[in-house]
Design an enzyme around this catalytic site. Structure first.
Site, PDB file in Angstrom:
ATOM      1  N   GLY A   6       0.831  -1.196   0.000  1.00  0.00           N
ATOM      2  CA  GLY A   6       0.000   0.000   0.000  1.00  0.00           C
ATOM      3  C   GLY A   6       0.865   1.245   0.000  1.00  0.00           C
ATOM      4  O   GLY A   6       1.283   1.690  -1.034  1.00  0.00           O
ATOM      5  N   SER A  16       5.194  -5.471  -3.219  1.00  0.00           N
ATOM      6  CA  SER A  16       4.916  -4.055  -3.393  1.00  0.00           C
ATOM      7  C   SER A  16       5.484  -3.232  -2.226  1.00  0.00           C
ATOM      8  O   SER A  16       6.672  -3.354  -1.926  1.00  0.00           O
ATOM      9  CB  SER A  16       3.401  -3.887  -3.522  1.00  0.00           C
ATOM     10  OG  SER A  16       3.082  -2.624  -3.974  1.00  0.00           O
ATOM     11  N   TYR A  17       4.656  -2.452  -1.546  1.00  0.00           N
ATOM     12  CA  TYR A  17       5.185  -1.721  -0.391  1.00  0.00           C
ATOM     13  C   TYR A  17       5.550  -2.683   0.741  1.00  0.00           C
ATOM     14  O   TYR A  17       6.254  -2.312   1.682  1.00  0.00           O
ATOM     15  CB  TYR A  17       4.196  -0.648   0.088  1.00  0.00           C
ATOM     16  CG  TYR A  17       4.857   0.387   0.970  1.00  0.00           C
ATOM     17  CD1 TYR A  17       5.662   1.373   0.422  1.00  0.00           C
ATOM     18  CD2 TYR A  17       4.711   0.344   2.351  1.00  0.00           C
ATOM     19  CE1 TYR A  17       6.306   2.293   1.231  1.00  0.00           C
ATOM     20  CE2 TYR A  17       5.345   1.275   3.169  1.00  0.00           C
ATOM     21  CZ  TYR A  17       6.150   2.247   2.598  1.00  0.00           C
ATOM     22  OH  TYR A  17       6.790   3.162   3.400  1.00  0.00           O
ATOM     23  N   ASP A  36       4.514  -5.258 -14.896  1.00  0.00           N
ATOM     24  CA  ASP A  36       4.017  -4.305 -13.894  1.00  0.00           C
ATOM     25  C   ASP A  36       4.714  -2.969 -14.121  1.00  0.00           C
ATOM     26  O   ASP A  36       5.941  -2.916 -14.149  1.00  0.00           O
ATOM     27  CB  ASP A  36       4.348  -4.852 -12.495  1.00  0.00           C
ATOM     28  CG  ASP A  36       4.050  -3.849 -11.382  1.00  0.00           C
ATOM     29  OD1 ASP A  36       3.184  -2.981 -11.576  1.00  0.00           O
ATOM     30  OD2 ASP A  36       4.670  -3.977 -10.309  1.00  0.00           O
ATOM     31  N   HIS A  95       1.795  -6.930 -11.379  1.00  0.00           N
ATOM     32  CA  HIS A  95       2.194  -6.583 -10.019  1.00  0.00           C
ATOM     33  C   HIS A  95       1.909  -7.710  -9.033  1.00  0.00           C
ATOM     34  O   HIS A  95       2.717  -7.991  -8.152  1.00  0.00           O
ATOM     35  CB  HIS A  95       1.423  -5.327  -9.611  1.00  0.00           C
ATOM     36  CG  HIS A  95       1.885  -4.679  -8.361  1.00  0.00           C
ATOM     37  ND1 HIS A  95       3.086  -4.032  -8.282  1.00  0.00           N
ATOM     38  CD2 HIS A  95       1.312  -4.553  -7.136  1.00  0.00           C
ATOM     39  CE1 HIS A  95       3.233  -3.537  -7.057  1.00  0.00           C
ATOM     40  NE2 HIS A  95       2.172  -3.848  -6.345  1.00  0.00           N
TER      41      HIS A  95
END
Lengths: 501, 501
Positions: B122, B218-219, B416, B468
């Site tokens: 996020g 991701s984050y 991605d 992603h």
């Protein structure tokens, strides 16, 4: 194996060698000029036709053309347009003749639809085998290699499309002079293609003065501008030229060796195909090299790059490859990959190799009337191997034709690693053209189909997710591209109904 | 519209805002700590269980854990493994509790299978909403938003997978102290997650001393190494730590702001998403900026880039987007895109948003027992907006944990554009690790599934054509990746039967 394939084989389709290709294809053999109605008779017939109430500029072809009319191709579904094919002599003394296939327009008014010449690359590859059979032609060849299906996105919906196999030695085109095949090159190809056009127009006078375009892909990125330049220069000062040349379009085109190299290596690295190490070595060994005649050092690191890349389809890096296995195995693959039956079949090249070697197909095309002693192949390894002159850059021709006001469109399927988008972008950038409309997404059926930038004198269009053969991978989007090219209208922006996801 | 979305929204999923999300989601409201068996009772029960003939380290959970057992989720098909979910308090004074979902291993011996913690990014996005529901979890949520299907490539085939929603404010996790939600950050997230783990192990003592891994995307590229570092440091000097930490794995991970930026902009340009002009301006305005807290100038040109990119799915640039239209319309799209029913459904996020807001689902999970006064959303805009500390680089942690011999794998789906492969490559390069095995293609079912490079201390794996969320787009390949990570075996090279196409 791929690792021992010479670098140049990376250029369009030479690595797609068909298992059906005759093993003696490297032997260049003479063939005899096909029988043809003497010119005097043709002229007489034309004269008679000229006296008939129908004007020559309408659908009625010359007598020689009438003799070239295709009644029906084996396995062909019924269609509502005419097709012609045959040989046009480009050098009578040498016995050099080029094979063409004309697919007339299915539009409401074929007699006013433009004429578009389509050229595939290689060098040494067949426009009949690629363009006509798996890209923009009227038909697709079925997996049986014997029957045809209608291509719903055929470019003859909007134009009369003329497929030419050039130079001699490509597809059904031949020469009776062996040295022709052992010293092919860009210059000869352009001049033979030009001679073809002039002679062909004598057989099809209804296409004289018609809006005329030249299009092609890959190494056609050399053929198309070179032939365009020749047509343009020969038309200069002519008040009403019979080749009423309006513009050209190339896709995934070899344009400029230096910028193509820079962009290709960057494409490979940014798409994760090669190591950091190989990326650096390619830049050192190849970037100032010639694309068609590369150095030993460049070829060597090219081989390393290919080994790192692995067994992907370099022409379409995200799609399944064609496995050299039984039809049964392919069916199994299809079962697990439900998009294949409707989408792109990676084995399509094998079907054309089978189809164009069928005696009944050659008879219907009036091709190979002299009994060429080697099998039809989609690409000629001989021509590829012996290719002579290949200028490092087409950019001077671009400058000349842009200045002349010739319409120029360049397109690129962005999933091709052989002549990739990045190379095209760098090459176009090197023209230093002012921008009219900056990079924007264009839409088809509410999806981004690609991107478009309008420069002063040139329009660049990309097709998202398409490989090297754009009309094969994205047929509907390719037809839309063709339509906008003919109308010289930038690609469409989104319709207001589209919402963000 | 996309053009006015702030740049940071480009980070995982914040732009995928659900239409079902409560409009008052920006209002932070307190909720009450759920009723829970007092610790004394749990200890007593554990003591009683300890006297039973079954050893605690086997499948028998503690009494508190037994209370967390999921009988059956609404719309769930039968399965042969156990699941648990509930809240673990991480700060009793603040009333801060994190929600977890444990999916036990379906392997032959679940009691010896490792424990893997999965963290989505996020910041502010739910591991239950993403990882568990559309990536590596046991089920996929059907289009009706009410029923579940078995995911044949669930990672619990090889491990006990623990999904954690962190920090408080994400998914069902909450805090009774509003300021917690208005000052979230990396450091708090790591420490709360660590406290969660320690407390959770008291409830599930059979997982103490078990091989333990942390994975995420991701984050999560921040969360995973930060939590790993905390576990590693707290284990230091402990002879037999309860968190038997072996290694971590991150995918499409934010790693290092500078290198991520450089690689991201190059990815956009080389994939044809943005103009030359915007590419240059991004380099000037953003490259030395902070990814989570960017300057006005950087955000501005980011907006231009997004407008140029158009309405594609930035997280998977070659797949269709989810249209905000009726199910009927989606069915039409499916009809024309025959790969969708078996492949990836771009609307999957809408199904989870519906499912996790169903009262019967929350009851079955024993989630939201305090009646959180806002709807469940896959990502929290509040947390995203108010995110505090976000170090610019994870590379120092990589150095520390590599030196400590912790297993580290980094993977990347190469389609991605949000946290793209090129950024990952530049970030890994910046570690200056010696190469053990250079870049090579790895294979799955006779196709190149991606590429792999083994460095001393780190293994990098790419997944060809995946976006992603790698396990969403390439579930079989992702499971293979997970298997090799657990075994610490480099990805497989081609089997001898493979032939060139």
């Amino acid at each position: 194996s791929q690792t021992t394939t010479p670098r140049l084989a990376r250029f369009p389709h030479a690595s797609h060698e068909s298992p059906l290709a005759h093993s003696s294809q490297h032997t260049v053999l003479v063939s005899v000029e096909p029988p043809r109605a003497p010119m005097a008779v043709a002229v007489l017939l034309a004269a008679i036709l000229a006296l008939s109430p129908l004007p020559l500029s309408l659908a009625s072809p010359s007598a020689a053309a009438a003799a070239d009319r295709i009644t029906r191709l084996p396995g062909q579904p019924p269609v509502n347009f005419s097709m012609y094919s045959g040989y046009v002599t480009v050098d009578a003394a040498a016995g050099r003749a080029l094979f063409y296939w004309l697919v007339e327009s299915a539009a409401a008014k074929p007699e006013s639809a433009p004429l578009v010449l389509w050229l595939n690359g290689g060098p040494g590859c067949s426009s009949v085998g690629y363009g006509a059979s798996e890209e923009l032609g009227a038909f697709r060849i079925n997996a049986d290699g014997r029957t045809l299906s209608v291509n719903p996105y055929s470019w003859n919906k909007m134009a009369n499309v003329l497929f030419l196999d050039a130079p001699a030695g490509v597809g059904y085109s031949y020469s009776n002079t062996s040295s022709d095949l052992l010293a092919p090159g860009d210059n000869k190809t352009a001049h033979d293609s030009y001679t073809f056009l002039v002679n062909w127009l004598e057989r099809f006078p209804q296409y004289k003065y018609r809006d005329f375009y030249i299009a092609g892909e890959s190494y056609g990125g050399h053929y198309v501008p070179q032939l365009s330049q020749l047509v343009y220069r020969n038309n200069k000062g002519v008040r009403k030229p019979i080749l009423n040349f309006k513009g050209f379009m190339v896709g995934n085109a070899v344009i400029d060796d230096y910028h193509d190299f820079v962009g290709t290596f960057e494409y490979w690295w940014t798409h994760g195909l090669i190591s950091d190490d190989t990326y650096q070595k390619l830049q050192l060994a190849c970037e100032f090299d010639s694309s068609e005649h590369a150095s030993e050092a460049c070829n060597k690191i090219y081989d390393v790059a290919e080994a790192e890349e692995g067994l992907i389809d370099a022409y379409s890096i995200y799609t399944p490859t064609c496995k050299k296995t039984s039809l049964h195995r392919r069916r199994q693959i299809k079962g697990r990959r439900p998009w294949l039956p409707r989408g792109y079949d990676p084995c399509t090249e094998q079907y054309s190799t089978k189809y164009y070697n069928l005696p009944e197909v050659q008879k219907a095309f009036r091709a190979n009337v002299t009994g060429i002693p080697y099998a039809w192949t989609s690409c000629s390894d001989v021509l590829f191997e012996y290719w002579k002159d290949s200028p490092r850059s087409m950019l001077p021709i671009y400058h000349e034709l842009i200045a002349a006001g010739i319409r120029i469109w360049v397109f690129s399927g962005d999933a091709d690693s052989v002549v990739p988008l990045t190379g095209t972008r760098y090459s176009i950038d090197a023209l230093y053209l002012p921008t009219v409309t900056n990079w924007y997404p264009w839409y088809d059926e509410e999806e981004v189909a690609g991107w478009c930038q309008v420069y002063k004198g040139l329009t660049l269009v990309t097709i998202r997710g398409a490989g090297h053969e754009v009309p094969l991978h994205r047929p509907r989007q390719a037809l839309k591209l063709f339509e906008h090219f003919l109308q010289d209208k930038p690609m469409p922006r989104p319709v207001p109904s589209i919402q963000s996801f």
